[in-house]
Scaffold this motif. Sequence first.
Motif, short mmCIF file in Angstrom:
data_model
loop_
_atom_site.label_atom_id
_atom_site.label_comp_id
_atom_site.label_asym_id
_atom_site.label_seq_id
_atom_site.Cartn_x
_atom_site.Cartn_y
_atom_site.Cartn_z
N PHE A 423 0.83 -1.20 0.00
CA PHE A 423 0.00 0.00 0.00
C PHE A 423 0.86 1.26 0.00
N SER A 424 1.96 1.22 0.71
CA SER A 424 2.88 2.36 0.71
C SER A 424 3.44 2.59 -0.68
N LYS A 425 3.83 1.52 -1.35
CA LYS A 425 4.33 1.64 -2.71
C LYS A 425 3.23 2.10 -3.66
N LEU A 426 2.00 1.68 -3.38
CA LEU A 426 0.87 2.08 -4.22
C LEU A 426 0.65 3.59 -4.16
N ILE A 427 0.76 4.17 -2.97
CA ILE A 427 0.58 5.61 -2.82
C ILE A 427 1.66 6.36 -3.60
N ILE A 428 2.91 5.92 -3.45
CA ILE A 428 4.02 6.58 -4.14
C ILE A 428 3.85 6.45 -5.66
N THR A 429 3.46 5.26 -6.12
CA THR A 429 3.27 5.04 -7.56
C THR A 429 2.15 5.91 -8.10
N GLN A 430 1.07 6.00 -7.36
CA GLN A 430 -0.06 6.83 -7.80
C GLN A 430 0.35 8.30 -7.90
N GLN A 431 1.11 8.76 -6.91
CA GLN A 431 1.55 10.16 -6.95
C GLN A 431 2.49 10.40 -8.13
N ALA A 432 3.40 9.44 -8.37
CA ALA A 432 4.33 9.59 -9.49
C ALA A 432 3.58 9.58 -10.82
N TYR A 433 2.57 8.73 -10.92
CA TYR A 433 1.79 8.66 -12.15
C TYR A 433 1.06 9.98 -12.38
N SER A 434 0.47 10.52 -11.32
CA SER A 434 -0.24 11.80 -11.43
C SER A 434 0.72 12.91 -11.82
N ALA A 435 1.93 12.89 -11.24
CA ALA A 435 2.91 13.94 -11.55
C ALA A 435 3.31 13.87 -13.01
N ASN A 436 3.52 12.65 -13.54
CA ASN A 436 3.88 12.53 -14.95
C ASN A 436 2.74 12.99 -15.84
N SER A 437 1.50 12.71 -15.44
CA SER A 437 0.37 13.19 -16.25
C SER A 437 0.30 14.71 -16.23
N LYS A 438 0.71 15.31 -15.11
CA LYS A 438 0.73 16.78 -15.04
C LYS A 438 1.77 17.34 -15.99
N VAL A 439 2.91 16.62 -16.13
CA VAL A 439 3.94 17.07 -17.07
C VAL A 439 3.39 17.06 -18.49
N VAL A 440 2.66 16.00 -18.85
CA VAL A 440 2.07 15.93 -20.18
C VAL A 440 1.08 17.08 -20.38
N THR A 441 0.27 17.31 -19.35
CA THR A 441 -0.71 18.41 -19.44
C THR A 441 -0.01 19.76 -19.60
N SER A 442 1.03 19.99 -18.82
CA SER A 442 1.77 21.28 -18.90
C SER A 442 2.45 21.45 -20.24
N ALA A 443 3.07 20.36 -20.75
CA ALA A 443 3.74 20.44 -22.05
C ALA A 443 2.72 20.71 -23.15
N ASP A 444 1.55 20.09 -23.04
CA ASP A 444 0.51 20.34 -24.04
C ASP A 444 0.06 21.79 -24.01
N GLN A 445 -0.07 22.36 -22.81
CA GLN A 445 -0.46 23.77 -22.68
C GLN A 445 0.59 24.68 -23.30
#
Length: 455
Positions: A423-445
Amino acid sequence: MSIYGAINAATSGLTAQASALENISGNVANSQTIGYKRLDTTFSDLVSSTGAVQARQAAGTTYATSRATNTLQGDIVASQVDTYMAINGAGYFVVTQADAVIDGQTTFATTEYYTRAGDFELNEDGYMVNSAGYYLMGFPLDARTGNAVGDNPEVIQIGSQPLPAQATSEIKYQANLPSYPQTNNADTSVPGSQYLDTSGAITTTSDIAVADIDDFLNSSISGQSITVYDQNGTPLNVEVRWAQTAANTWNAYYSSGGDAVTGWYLIGEVTFDAAGVMDTLTPAGTNTVGAGGASFVIDDLTVAGVNAGDIEFSFKKGSLTQYADPKGLASSVSLNQDGYAAGQVVGLSIDGAGRIIASYSNQQTRSLFEIPLATFQADQNLRRVDGSAFAATPSSGKAAYGNGGTIVANALESSNADIAAEFSKLIITQQAYSANSKVVTSADQMLNDALNMVR
């Protein structure tokens, strides 16, 4: 790195975190699977370009690989099932799969697999199979030496055939005979009344006839009884009596078991020295003295008409003495014999050496198979297969035996996947996935802003 490079790096991050999520989900799903070894995730960077100086270098993309945890021990939990096993330390059980059933007989694949899942139980054909359907393999043991036979494990099958009977060859006898036996005839005021009654037809050198049994019983003491077995496993009750014939001199007898002519057979005469230590043995009839001079060999011991063959009646290691006893009876009496009737398998157990021990209905036990533990030079390169099992690969090396851990009986090894850690790894993975999606969103903007500048 350009904006497109940033999108590419973030996309690789999304892919890598998705791979990590897949491993985590598999670990959580198998957190209760016996013998399961979790998969961790390792991230590595891919440098898209390098510059001659630090200032011109870019971070690049990433990719994820799985990391095996085969060598990490799971918790060992107790079980009440005698055929369940856990491995404490390195190694794997050697197993295989059923191939086909031909003429009612199961045939097996030639491929060997390796597992830590030790929840083996007997099936209807006597094979030891775990919950994933793998058949346990091992080395058969030589019945005489107890050594393993061969160097290639074979599928373990516990046969239903009975353990053959073993005829008794020796009766070990221990007792202290009283210096003054309290027989029915014994009267301290009458010297010699404690001796064998020879006033009638009884002599000190012959068997006891049926007609003289009462006189014999009244002038002798019980030496207790034991069950012996003939070569077919027929039980025979051998009852022993002692009659003092003179000071420090005794006759030993055994019951005929209801013979029409002879009631008790004379085994022989035993004398003691003044200190109560056994001195000499004089056999009766065709009986002889055993090797070492501390036993009689009863020739064709016969009870109730059944001949059990020659049986040694042993007083080895000073087990027969004559000391004063206040009750005037044979004391500290112990009889043991080495025969047994045929027996059926009634249970199985596993010992600390990894041997399968069968228990029989005749109270005997036999070691049938030795369970080997396979080890590899590179466990992490084993190929995972269904059912918490592994297959060898060229990069894992061949299986070796003799260097594994120990087998723990009545136990199972739990999955080494810990829910809290996952579960601890799941939280970290989820946060990292969200952060990478934010990078894609920012680059698209940013790309949209750049395109809008020319409009």
